[in-house]
Motif scaffolding. Structure first.
Motif, short mmCIF file in Angstrom:
data_model
loop_
_atom_site.label_atom_id
_atom_site.label_comp_id
_atom_site.label_asym_id
_atom_site.label_seq_id
_atom_site.Cartn_x
_atom_site.Cartn_y
_atom_site.Cartn_z
N ILE A 2 0.85 -1.18 0.00
CA ILE A 2 0.00 0.00 0.00
C ILE A 2 0.89 1.24 0.00
N GLU A 3 0.66 2.12 -0.96
CA GLU A 3 1.46 3.32 -1.08
C GLU A 3 0.85 4.46 -0.29
N PRO A 4 1.70 5.26 0.38
CA PRO A 4 1.18 6.48 0.97
C PRO A 4 0.63 7.36 -0.15
N ALA A 5 -0.46 8.06 0.12
CA ALA A 5 -1.14 8.82 -0.92
C ALA A 5 -0.27 9.93 -1.50
N HIS A 6 0.47 10.62 -0.67
CA HIS A 6 1.21 11.79 -1.15
C HIS A 6 2.62 11.82 -0.58
N THR A 7 3.48 10.98 -1.10
CA THR A 7 4.88 10.98 -0.70
C THR A 7 5.68 11.56 -1.86
N TYR A 8 6.66 12.40 -1.53
CA TYR A 8 7.41 13.13 -2.54
C TYR A 8 8.91 13.08 -2.25
N VAL A 9 9.68 13.33 -3.32
CA VAL A 9 11.11 13.56 -3.21
C VAL A 9 11.35 15.00 -3.66
N CYS A 10 12.06 15.75 -2.85
CA CYS A 10 12.42 17.12 -3.18
C CYS A 10 13.93 17.16 -3.43
N LEU A 11 14.32 17.76 -4.55
CA LEU A 11 15.72 17.86 -4.94
C LEU A 11 16.08 19.34 -5.06
N LEU A 12 16.97 19.80 -4.19
CA LEU A 12 17.42 21.18 -4.23
C LEU A 12 18.67 21.26 -5.09
N ARG A 13 18.82 22.34 -5.81
CA ARG A 13 20.00 22.51 -6.67
C ARG A 13 20.95 23.53 -6.06
N GLY A 14 22.20 23.12 -5.94
CA GLY A 14 23.26 24.06 -5.63
C GLY A 14 23.39 24.50 -4.18
N ILE A 15 22.97 23.66 -3.23
CA ILE A 15 23.20 24.04 -1.84
C ILE A 15 24.45 23.32 -1.33
N ASN A 16 25.07 23.92 -0.33
CA ASN A 16 26.23 23.34 0.36
C ASN A 16 27.37 22.97 -0.60
N VAL A 17 27.58 23.80 -1.60
CA VAL A 17 28.66 23.59 -2.56
C VAL A 17 29.69 24.70 -2.35
N SER A 18 30.91 24.32 -2.02
CA SER A 18 32.01 25.28 -1.83
C SER A 18 31.66 26.38 -0.82
#
Length: 185
Positions: A2-18
């Motif tokens: 059974i899948e949770p109805a609203h599960t997501y993956v969030c991908l941020l670009r360019g944090i914690n770089v240098s």
């Protein structure tokens, strides 16, 4: 399963770089919880978040996260959100897996903010990247970088320029780790 109805993956670009756009993962989790998201889990320091929301709609959730990051931390960060099933398909449909000479440790996926325009896609597909390989499937570009991602011509910036949109890239190890987190829910 059974899948949770609203599960997501969030991908941020360019944090914690240098040392730029620094966001501690504990602070990022607090930000997500303050928005009302549940079961917030981060992976690595590069802005990978799995979360649940009663709201549906990945693009509206990405806008909310982007706005809150700017409010909390004072800088702009591109944000891409994928619904659980859609992210699981990314891993399951990699067209480069199993091809002769492919070392999975050299695979990456660039997540695009939307489907590319046909003219931009044609321009990219006409590019000779040898010895690197790439395949575009929907809103993802699958990459094979035999000399390492740090030396690729198929960098995130290159793909953003060619396709005219925001993108963020993850290595195959990270894609697999996020896949495992999603499957465990």
């Amino acid at each position: 399963m059974i899948e949770p109805a609203h599960t997501y993956v969030c991908l941020l670009r360019g944090i914690n770089v240098s040392g730029r756009k620094v966001i501690r993962m504990a602070d990022l989790r607090k930000l997500f919880e303050s928005i009302g998201f549940g079961r917030v889990e981060t992976y690595l320091q590069s802005g990978n978040v799995v979360f649940e929301s009663e709201s549906a709609g990945a693009s509206s959730l990405a806008d909310r996260v982007k706005d809150e990051i700017e409010r909390w931390f004072g800088f702009d960060v591109p944000v891409i959100v994928r619904e659980r099933r859609r992210f699981l398909r990314v891993r399951e449909h990699n067209p480069l897996i199993g091809l002769e000479g492919i070392d999975e440790a050299k695979l990456h996926v660039t997540f695009l903010s939307r489907l590319p325009a046909a003219t931009n896609l044609e321009r990219l597909q006409s590019f000779d990247a040898a010895p690197e390989r790439f395949a575009v499937r929907g809103d993802c570009v699958y990459l094979y970088c035999p000399n390492g991602y740090g030396r690729t011509t198929l960098s995130n910036n290159f793909l953003e320029r060619k396709l005219g949109m925001v993108a963020t890239t993850r290595n195959w190890k990270t894609v697999n780790a996020l896949h495992r987190i999603l499957c465990a829910r």
